[in-house]
Enzyme design. Structure first.
Site, PDB file in Angstrom:
ATOM      1  N   ASN A  53       7.722 -33.010 -45.515  1.00 46.67           N
ATOM      2  CA  ASN A  53       8.929 -33.609 -46.074  1.00 46.67           C
ATOM      3  C   ASN A  53       8.490 -34.629 -47.118  1.00 46.67           C
ATOM      4  O   ASN A  53       7.980 -35.692 -46.764  1.00 46.67           O
ATOM      5  CB  ASN A  53       9.732 -34.272 -44.943  1.00 46.67           C
ATOM      6  CG  ASN A  53      10.936 -35.037 -45.447  1.00 46.67           C
ATOM      7  OD1 ASN A  53      11.279 -34.957 -46.626  1.00 46.67           O
ATOM      8  ND2 ASN A  53      11.578 -35.769 -44.548  1.00 46.67           N
ATOM      9  N   TRP A  54       8.681 -34.276 -48.370  1.00 53.37           N
ATOM     10  CA  TRP A  54       8.219 -35.163 -49.442  1.00 53.37           C
ATOM     11  C   TRP A  54       9.147 -36.354 -49.652  1.00 53.37           C
ATOM     12  O   TRP A  54       8.843 -37.262 -50.427  1.00 53.37           O
ATOM     13  CB  TRP A  54       8.052 -34.368 -50.751  1.00 53.37           C
ATOM     14  CG  TRP A  54       6.742 -33.634 -50.840  1.00 53.37           C
ATOM     15  CD1 TRP A  54       5.856 -33.408 -49.821  1.00 53.37           C
ATOM     16  CD2 TRP A  54       6.160 -33.029 -52.008  1.00 53.37           C
ATOM     17  NE1 TRP A  54       4.759 -32.704 -50.280  1.00 53.37           N
ATOM     18  CE2 TRP A  54       4.920 -32.465 -51.617  1.00 53.37           C
ATOM     19  CE3 TRP A  54       6.559 -32.911 -53.336  1.00 53.37           C
ATOM     20  CZ2 TRP A  54       4.080 -31.790 -52.524  1.00 53.37           C
ATOM     21  CZ3 TRP A  54       5.728 -32.238 -54.235  1.00 53.37           C
ATOM     22  CH2 TRP A  54       4.500 -31.689 -53.824  1.00 53.37           C
ATOM     23  N   LYS A  55      10.328 -36.324 -49.000  1.00 52.69           N
ATOM     24  CA  LYS A  55      11.297 -37.428 -49.146  1.00 52.69           C
ATOM     25  C   LYS A  55      11.545 -37.693 -50.646  1.00 52.69           C
ATOM     26  O   LYS A  55      11.530 -36.746 -51.432  1.00 52.69           O
ATOM     27  CB  LYS A  55      10.815 -38.666 -48.375  1.00 52.69           C
ATOM     28  CG  LYS A  55      10.470 -38.310 -46.922  1.00 52.69           C
ATOM     29  CD  LYS A  55      10.260 -39.501 -46.036  1.00 52.69           C
ATOM     30  CE  LYS A  55       9.948 -39.032 -44.617  1.00 52.69           C
ATOM     31  NZ  LYS A  55       9.824 -40.136 -43.661  1.00 52.69           N
ATOM     32  N   HIS A  78      18.097 -35.845 -40.909  1.00 54.38           N
ATOM     33  CA  HIS A  78      16.933 -36.738 -40.849  1.00 54.38           C
ATOM     34  C   HIS A  78      17.415 -38.154 -40.543  1.00 54.38           C
ATOM     35  O   HIS A  78      18.474 -38.572 -41.014  1.00 54.38           O
ATOM     36  CB  HIS A  78      16.167 -36.706 -42.176  1.00 54.38           C
ATOM     37  CG  HIS A  78      14.824 -37.362 -42.063  1.00 54.38           C
ATOM     38  ND1 HIS A  78      14.687 -38.736 -42.062  1.00 54.38           N
ATOM     39  CD2 HIS A  78      13.588 -36.850 -41.903  1.00 54.38           C
ATOM     40  CE1 HIS A  78      13.398 -39.029 -41.918  1.00 54.38           C
ATOM     41  NE2 HIS A  78      12.710 -37.905 -41.814  1.00 54.38           N
ATOM     42  N   GLU A  94      16.608 -40.892 -41.679  1.00 50.34           N
ATOM     43  CA  GLU A  94      16.843 -41.714 -42.873  1.00 50.34           C
ATOM     44  C   GLU A  94      18.229 -41.441 -43.442  1.00 50.34           C
ATOM     45  O   GLU A  94      18.872 -42.344 -43.980  1.00 50.34           O
ATOM     46  CB  GLU A  94      15.726 -41.463 -43.902  1.00 50.34           C
ATOM     47  CG  GLU A  94      14.423 -42.116 -43.441  1.00 50.34           C
ATOM     48  CD  GLU A  94      13.149 -41.456 -43.945  1.00 50.34           C
ATOM     49  OE1 GLU A  94      13.214 -40.626 -44.869  1.00 50.34           O
ATOM     50  OE2 GLU A  94      12.082 -41.773 -43.386  1.00 50.34           O
ATOM     51  N   GLU A 103      11.846 -36.497 -34.057  1.00 48.11           N
ATOM     52  CA  GLU A 103      11.178 -37.544 -34.818  1.00 48.11           C
ATOM     53  C   GLU A 103      11.644 -38.904 -34.310  1.00 48.11           C
ATOM     54  O   GLU A 103      12.720 -39.384 -34.714  1.00 48.11           O
ATOM     55  CB  GLU A 103      11.535 -37.429 -36.309  1.00 48.11           C
ATOM     56  CG  GLU A 103      11.100 -36.122 -36.936  1.00 48.11           C
ATOM     57  CD  GLU A 103      10.932 -36.257 -38.447  1.00 48.11           C
ATOM     58  OE1 GLU A 103       9.815 -36.003 -38.918  1.00 48.11           O
ATOM     59  OE2 GLU A 103      11.875 -36.658 -39.140  1.00 48.11           O
ATOM     60  N   GLY A 158       6.614 -43.254 -40.506  1.00 46.76           N
ATOM     61  CA  GLY A 158       6.036 -44.116 -41.536  1.00 46.76           C
ATOM     62  C   GLY A 158       5.374 -45.377 -41.016  1.00 46.76           C
ATOM     63  O   GLY A 158       5.053 -46.273 -41.786  1.00 46.76           O
ATOM     64  N   SER A 165       4.474 -39.958 -38.205  1.00 47.13           N
ATOM     65  CA  SER A 165       3.078 -40.373 -38.348  1.00 47.13           C
ATOM     66  C   SER A 165       2.070 -39.308 -37.918  1.00 47.13           C
ATOM     67  O   SER A 165       1.018 -39.633 -37.355  1.00 47.13           O
ATOM     68  CB  SER A 165       2.823 -41.694 -37.618  1.00 47.13           C
ATOM     69  OG  SER A 165       3.583 -42.739 -38.206  1.00 47.13           O
ATOM     70  N   GLY A 191       5.616 -36.353 -43.002  1.00 48.00           N
ATOM     71  CA  GLY A 191       6.086 -37.105 -44.162  1.00 48.00           C
ATOM     72  C   GLY A 191       4.928 -37.475 -45.074  1.00 48.00           C
ATOM     73  O   GLY A 191       4.422 -36.654 -45.840  1.00 48.00           O
ATOM     74  N   GLY A 192       4.470 -38.718 -44.982  1.00 44.45           N
ATOM     75  CA  GLY A 192       3.456 -39.252 -45.889  1.00 44.45           C
ATOM     76  C   GLY A 192       2.244 -38.350 -46.083  1.00 44.45           C
ATOM     77  O   GLY A 192       1.772 -38.171 -47.217  1.00 44.45           O
TER      78      GLY A 192
HETATM   79  P1  13P Z   1       5.764 -39.804 -41.651  1.00 47.76           P
HETATM   80  O1  13P Z   1       4.901 -38.599 -41.360  1.00 47.76           O
HETATM   81  O2  13P Z   1       5.492 -40.422 -42.974  1.00 47.76           O
HETATM   82  O3  13P Z   1       5.778 -40.759 -40.511  1.00 47.76           O
HETATM   83  O4  13P Z   1       7.278 -39.241 -41.786  1.00 47.76           O
HETATM   84  C1  13P Z   1       7.777 -38.417 -40.800  1.00 47.76           C
HETATM   85  C2  13P Z   1       9.076 -37.874 -41.265  1.00 47.76           C
HETATM   86  O5  13P Z   1      10.053 -38.595 -41.364  1.00 47.76           O
HETATM   87  C3  13P Z   1       9.135 -36.453 -41.631  1.00 47.76           C
HETATM   88  O6  13P Z   1      10.451 -36.022 -41.796  1.00 47.76           O
END
Ligand code: 13P
Length: 252
Positions: A12-14, A99, A101, A169, A175, A214, A235-236
């Site tokens: 997920n590149w957000k 998600h 977020e 998640e 993050g 993470s 994510g990251g």
């Molecule tokens: P991180 O891997 O950066 O913690 O993000 C997880 C995430 O929200 C994937 O959708």
């Protein structure tokens, strides 16, 4: 591990990704060997602005592309929103919905998420439905009831393994570099599996349950080995080909 479910590692590149980042995606595609593609599915959910170009790089190769959200309506007066048919048109085969977020930043409810998942299906997209508890909810001993309730309300009737993926998640793990213990992940995934079976019957045994929060090359193998964890939502670490592919390669 359930060996009959093919795992999925999705990135997920957000709100990240410019033209220059297509090079990272190209490197991922090059590293995704046919042998690895037999063992795990792999997807990048990029920003809407890059989707058609990501798909252009991926071609008919094994890495698929997905969106990060869709509106519940097919079209209309919703300035700035993106619909499931638009994502499909741009080359997506899946979309993340619900998600944390978006639940937090945009006030999305589980009912909204359910409508978005159905919109995804109508356009032939797989819905990657996200659930997860906050730190306060976990500390209050409410993690399993909260996530169970999100699942019951967010997963539409008729969900099938081919059109639905669930991502657990924990909000506090996103993050932050923090992850639940493997025992906690196992407990939550077992609970989620049970809810899915109650909700959609035997098909609930086949739906992929991803862990997200993470996930890094250093912890991926341990997390992916947990019973009922059928892959990861990253994510990251999905922004760099070397990190992301190291995670996918835990299935090699
Ligand atoms: P991180 O891997 O950066 O913690 O993000 C997880 C995430 O929200 C994937 O959708």
């Amino acid at each position: 591990m359930n060996d009959t479910i093919k795992p999925l590692v999705a990135g997920n590149w957000k709100m990240n990704g410019l033209t220059a980042d297509l090079d990272e995606f190209r490197a991922m595609c090059q590293r995704m060997t046919p042998a690895l593609a037999k063992k795990a599915d792999c997807m990048i959910c990029g920003p809407a602005t890059l989707l058609s170009r990501l798909k252009g790089v991926a071609g008919e190769g094994p890495i698929t592309v997905g969106g990060q959200d869709c509106h519940a309506a097919r079209n209309g007066a919703h300035t700035g929103d993106i619909s499931a048919p638009m994502l499909a048109d741009a080359g997506a085969s899946a979309v993340i919905v619900g998600h944390s977020e978006r639940r937090a930043d945009h006030g999305e409810t589980s009912q909204d998420v359910r409508n978005k998942a159905m919109a995804a299906w109508s356009s032939g997209l797989t819905a990657i439905i996200c659930v997860g508890e906050t730190e306060a909810e976990r500390k209050a001993g409410q993690a399993i009831p909260v996530v169970s309730d999100q699942l019951i309300q967010s997963v539409p009737d008729g969900a099938q393994a081919e059109n639905t993926v669930i991502a657990y998640e924990p909000v506090w793990a996103i993050g932050t570099g923090l992850t639940p213990t493997t025992d906690d992940v196992a407990e939550m995934h077992a609970a989620a599996r049970k809810v899915l079976i109650d909700r959609i019957g035997e098909e609930g045994n086949k739906v992929r349950l991803l862990y997200g929060g993470s996930v890094k090359p250093a912890n991926a193998a341990a997390l992916m080995a947990v019973e009922d964890v059928n892959g990861a939502l990253v994510g990251g670490a999905s922004l760099k080909a070397s990190d992301f592919m190291a995670i996918v390669e835990t299935y090699n």
